[in-house]
Design a protein around this motif. Structure first.
Motif, PDB file in Angstrom:
ATOM      1  N   TYR A   1      -0.787  -9.602  -1.699  1.00 42.15           N
ATOM      2  CA  TYR A   1       0.385  -8.818  -2.094  1.00 42.15           C
ATOM      3  C   TYR A   1       1.348  -8.783  -0.920  1.00 42.15           C
ATOM      4  O   TYR A   1       0.950  -8.482   0.210  1.00 42.15           O
ATOM      5  N   LEU A   2       2.620  -9.090  -1.180  1.00 47.76           N
ATOM      6  CA  LEU A   2       3.640  -9.102  -0.135  1.00 47.76           C
ATOM      7  C   LEU A   2       4.722  -8.087  -0.441  1.00 47.76           C
ATOM      8  O   LEU A   2       5.262  -8.046  -1.549  1.00 47.76           O
ATOM      9  N   ASP A   3       5.046  -7.266   0.532  1.00 48.10           N
ATOM     10  CA  ASP A   3       6.130  -6.299   0.428  1.00 48.10           C
ATOM     11  C   ASP A   3       7.401  -6.969   0.956  1.00 48.10           C
ATOM     12  O   ASP A   3       7.773  -6.804   2.120  1.00 48.10           O
ATOM     13  N   VAL A   4       8.027  -7.783   0.088  1.00 46.41           N
ATOM     14  CA  VAL A   4       9.200  -8.562   0.466  1.00 46.41           C
ATOM     15  C   VAL A   4      10.237  -8.428  -0.648  1.00 46.41           C
ATOM     16  O   VAL A   4       9.905  -8.257  -1.819  1.00 46.41           O
TER      17      VAL A   4
ATOM     18  N   ASN B   1       8.892  -5.173  -3.558  1.00 49.13           N
ATOM     19  CA  ASN B   1       9.171  -4.278  -2.435  1.00 49.13           C
ATOM     20  C   ASN B   1       9.378  -2.848  -2.904  1.00 49.13           C
ATOM     21  O   ASN B   1       9.964  -2.022  -2.208  1.00 49.13           O
ATOM     22  N   ASP B   2       8.860  -2.559  -4.107  1.00 43.98           N
ATOM     23  CA  ASP B   2       8.994  -1.222  -4.669  1.00 43.98           C
ATOM     24  C   ASP B   2       7.835  -0.358  -4.170  1.00 43.98           C
ATOM     25  O   ASP B   2       6.675  -0.741  -4.301  1.00 43.98           O
ATOM     26  N   PRO B   3       8.105   0.813  -3.612  1.00 50.44           N
ATOM     27  CA  PRO B   3       7.012   1.644  -3.086  1.00 50.44           C
ATOM     28  C   PRO B   3       6.005   2.059  -4.148  1.00 50.44           C
ATOM     29  O   PRO B   3       4.820   2.230  -3.845  1.00 50.44           O
ATOM     30  N   ILE B   4       6.456   2.221  -5.391  1.00 57.19           N
ATOM     31  CA  ILE B   4       5.541   2.599  -6.465  1.00 57.19           C
ATOM     32  C   ILE B   4       4.557   1.464  -6.734  1.00 57.19           C
ATOM     33  O   ILE B   4       3.349   1.675  -6.877  1.00 57.19           O
TER      34      ILE B   4
ATOM     35  N   MET C   1     -11.565 -13.678  -2.358  1.00 59.68           N
ATOM     36  CA  MET C   1     -10.927 -13.196  -1.126  1.00 59.68           C
ATOM     37  C   MET C   1      -9.573 -12.592  -1.470  1.00 59.68           C
ATOM     38  O   MET C   1      -8.882 -13.056  -2.367  1.00 59.68           O
ATOM     39  N   SER C   2      -9.184 -11.557  -0.769  1.00 60.08           N
ATOM     40  CA  SER C   2      -7.885 -10.944  -1.024  1.00 60.08           C
ATOM     41  C   SER C   2      -7.319 -10.429   0.275  1.00 60.08           C
ATOM     42  O   SER C   2      -8.036 -10.148   1.231  1.00 60.08           O
ATOM     43  N   ASP C   3      -5.987 -10.316   0.322  1.00 61.02           N
ATOM     44  CA  ASP C   3      -5.364  -9.723   1.491  1.00 61.02           C
ATOM     45  C   ASP C   3      -4.044  -9.102   1.100  1.00 61.02           C
ATOM     46  O   ASP C   3      -3.503  -9.347   0.030  1.00 61.02           O
ATOM     47  N   THR C   4      -3.524  -8.265   1.967  1.00 59.42           N
ATOM     48  CA  THR C   4      -2.251  -7.603   1.726  1.00 59.42           C
ATOM     49  C   THR C   4      -1.673  -7.191   3.067  1.00 59.42           C
ATOM     50  O   THR C   4      -2.391  -7.089   4.053  1.00 59.42           O
ATOM     51  N   ASN C   5      -0.359  -6.949   3.116  1.00 61.17           N
ATOM     52  CA  ASN C   5       0.227  -6.600   4.387  1.00 61.17           C
ATOM     53  C   ASN C   5       0.465  -5.115   4.618  1.00 61.17           C
ATOM     54  O   ASN C   5       0.813  -4.745   5.725  1.00 61.17           O
ATOM     55  N   PRO C   6       0.338  -4.193   3.627  1.00 57.57           N
ATOM     56  CA  PRO C   6       0.535  -2.790   3.931  1.00 57.57           C
ATOM     57  C   PRO C   6      -0.524  -2.268   4.891  1.00 57.57           C
ATOM     58  O   PRO C   6      -1.695  -2.615   4.790  1.00 57.57           O
ATOM     59  N   PRO C   7      -0.156  -1.405   5.860  1.00 56.60           N
ATOM     60  CA  PRO C   7      -1.131  -0.830   6.773  1.00 56.60           C
ATOM     61  C   PRO C   7      -1.995   0.196   6.083  1.00 56.60           C
ATOM     62  O   PRO C   7      -1.715   0.628   4.969  1.00 56.60           O
ATOM     63  N   SER C   8      -3.066   0.629   6.763  1.00 61.56           N
ATOM     64  CA  SER C   8      -4.022   1.530   6.144  1.00 61.56           C
ATOM     65  C   SER C   8      -3.440   2.892   5.832  1.00 61.56           C
ATOM     66  O   SER C   8      -3.923   3.595   4.950  1.00 61.56           O
TER      67      SER C   8
END
Length: 274
Positions: free
Chosen positions: A136-139, A114-117, A1-8
């Motif tokens: 993956y967390l964008d924090v 939190n790096d966009p790359i 199972m996997s998840d991430t917070n960035p939108p599509s």
């Protein structure tokens, strides 16, 4: 199972945030470890830095091997099933979740950057065994409490967690602030948790010169520190043998790539929270 917070639609948004005209630490490091996610500007700076400090490539490669050995030790010998990898960097071979889930298929891994790359490549980090989980967390590292709060959606903080911070703290200009960030993250983890850190060190004139050259290249600066400062990150914790050592010397084993290099300007260690 996997998840991430960035939108599509994150890819479209990220393209506007990524500057390919300046070198970038994650792409620069990716070039050194044999990855494919870098641009000409990263290769140009990388080649210039290699002329100043040829051993920097060994630092990159052996640090990656250190990650693998540390994760195998924690998952295999200490029974750790949860990993919080802060300052993820670009995916290459043997990422934290891949190493951990080979040993323990039920392992849970949270990557934080939190790096966009790095965010643009997060999908490569979001594979998992059916029994385990990756996220993956964008924090931002500079907000440890937000990191812990977000990670609690995947990790169970009533059980031990391995906090991984590899080749990241050098980006924090103030050493006391860097130590404080580590302490705040560890404060939110239970007894039996572990801290894994390695960083490039100011242990040769070549490495110091390479750091100075890199910091004038337009990339986000990276400050190499003394070995004693690396050791300071582990204050209050119980160091695992052999302590703070050059990364190839930390529990070399036959299950991963061998490091047939001499001295390297990178030190690391693993410690347990009592």
């Amino acid at each position: 199972m996997s998840d991430t917070n960035p939108p599509s639609n994150v890819g479209r948004e990220l393209r506007g945030r990524i500057d390919t005209s300046k070198p970038h630490s994650a792409r620069f490091w990716n070039y050194f470890v044999g990855g494919k996610d870098h641009y000409e500007v990263d290769r140009e700076v990388g080649d210039q830095i290699k002329e100043i400090c040829p051993g920097l490539v060994d630092v990159a490669v052996t640090s990656r091997h250190f990650l693998g050995r540390a994760v195998r030790y924690l998952a295999g010998e200490q029974g750790i099933r949860q990993f919080l990898d802060v300052g993820t960097g670009l995916p290459t071979a043997d990422n934290t979740h891949e190493v951990a889930q080979r040993v323990a298929p039920d392992a849970r891994i949270v990557y934080v950057d939190n790096d966009p790359i790095v965010l643009a490549h997060a999908h490569a980090l979001l594979t998992s065994t059916p029994e385990g989980r990756t996220a993956y967390l964008d924090v931002d590292l500079y907000d440890p409490e937000a990191v812990l709060k977000a990670a609690a959606g995947t990790l169970d903080f009533s059980q031990p967690v391995a906090l991984m911070i590899l080749n990241t703290l050098g980006h924090v200009a103030d050493y006391d602030q860097a130590r404080g960030l580590v302490q705040r993250l560890m404060a939110g983890l239970p007894s039996g948790s572990h801290l894994v850190i390695c960083d490039a060190t100011a242990t040769s004139e070549e490495m110091i010169a390479a750091s100075e050259a890199y910091n004038t290249s337009g990339a986000v600066p990276y400050y190499v520190r003394d070995v004693e400062e690396i050791a300071g990150y582990f204050d209050g914790l119980s160091l695992v043998d052999p302590g703070i050592v050059q990364v190839p010397e930390w529990r070399p084993d036959s299950r991963g790539p061998a490091d047939s290099v001499g001295a390297v300007d990178a030190y690391g260690g693993v410690a347990r929270k009592l």
